[in-house]
Design a protein around this motif. Structure first.
Motif, short mmCIF file in Angstrom:
data_model
loop_
_atom_site.label_atom_id
_atom_site.label_comp_id
_atom_site.label_asym_id
_atom_site.label_seq_id
_atom_site.Cartn_x
_atom_site.Cartn_y
_atom_site.Cartn_z
N UNK A 6 -29.50 -26.45 11.87
CA UNK A 6 -28.73 -27.26 10.95
C UNK A 6 -27.26 -26.88 10.98
N UNK A 7 -26.97 -25.63 11.30
CA UNK A 7 -25.60 -25.14 11.18
C UNK A 7 -24.94 -24.87 12.52
N UNK A 15 -21.90 -18.43 14.77
CA UNK A 15 -21.80 -17.02 14.43
C UNK A 15 -22.82 -16.68 13.37
N UNK A 16 -23.08 -15.37 13.23
CA UNK A 16 -24.03 -14.93 12.22
C UNK A 16 -23.54 -15.30 10.83
N UNK A 20 -26.46 -17.49 8.32
CA UNK A 20 -27.31 -16.93 7.28
C UNK A 20 -27.12 -17.47 5.88
N UNK A 21 -25.98 -18.03 5.48
CA UNK A 21 -25.89 -18.56 4.12
C UNK A 21 -26.91 -19.65 3.81
N UNK A 22 -27.24 -20.51 4.78
CA UNK A 22 -28.21 -21.57 4.51
C UNK A 22 -29.59 -21.02 4.19
N UNK A 26 -31.63 -21.35 0.60
CA UNK A 26 -32.98 -21.91 0.49
C UNK A 26 -33.92 -20.95 -0.25
N UNK A 27 -33.78 -19.66 0.02
CA UNK A 27 -34.58 -18.67 -0.71
C UNK A 27 -34.23 -18.71 -2.19
#
Length: 229
Positions: A6-7, A15-16, A20-22, A26-27
């Protein structure tokens, strides 16, 4: 869920910091319903009554247990499908976890249909919510079937789209925490208002899913990624 993220950026190498924010969001979105489900399981197992009892499900609430456990697996394991760097490095894991997610998602949708059709409605809700739950649970099941069918045909774009839609529907309970809160603050409470607020959770998630599927930069990144493989 998909071979693309998605990103992802047009280069196909996000990039990392971007990736990771997505999954973290979601969590966080799943946290309230998963916490409530965990407390309910503890209570059913004979633990302390930390939340009000629900007599609608009887002494052997199989559908409820299946729904809670399936939702936990589906929500948490599914977040890793949105991390392209992790997925590229663990392709065999991605495929195996995708099968687990398909089963867990089917359990969520099937148990939701079961509870809606068999058990008494939740107090304070009306016929509209019953209809909405049937529609969106059936839609989630349909999206999963189409997603699995698409990957068996090696249609990665269709697979990605249908699995994103299914995941969005599966996280409807998380968004309902916000739509019910905002709806209650703006329009007040009541059976119809509450049903509409819950329905808005699924609609909002589907709208976000369609935006993610159709946004132009995603199509460019997908095209670049396909040419590079």
């Amino acid at each position: 869920m998909t071979s693309q993220s998605l990103s992802a950026r047009p280069t196909g190498r996000p990039s990392r910091a971007v990736e990771w924010p997505l999954p973290a969001a979601l969590v966080a979105l799943s946290a309230v319903p998963l916490a409530a489900g965990t407390l309910r399981l503890v209570q059913l197992a004979g633990g302390p009554a930390v939340m009000p009892a629900d007599d609608r499900f009887g002494a052997f609430p199989v559908a409820l247990v299946v729904h809670i456990l399936g939702a936990a697996v589906y929500a948490l394991l599914g977040t890793l499908q949105f991390v392209p760097r992790f997925r590229r490095r663990h392709l065999s894991w991605h495929r195996r976890s995708g099968r687990v997610l398909a089963v867990a998602g089917a359990a969520v949708a099937g148990s939701a249909l079961w509870m809606t059709l068999v058990y008494a409605p939740q107090p304070g809700t009306g016929d509209l919510l019953v209809a909405l739950r049937l529609v969106f649970a059936a839609a989630m099941a349909g999206c999963l079937v189409l997603g699995v069918t698409s990957i068996r045909r090696h249609d990665l774009l269709a697979h990605r789209a249908w699995m994103i839609r299914a995941y969005a529907l599966g996280l409807g309970a998380g968004t309902q925490v916000f739509t019910e809160g905002i709806g209650g603050a703006l329009f007040g409470t009541g059976e119809l208002r509450g049903d509409l607020a819950k329905g808005a959770g699924w609609v909002v998630n589907l709208a976000v899913a369609e935006w993610a599927i159709r946004r132009p930069d995603r199509r460019r990144a997908t095209a670049v990624g396909r040419r590079s493989t």
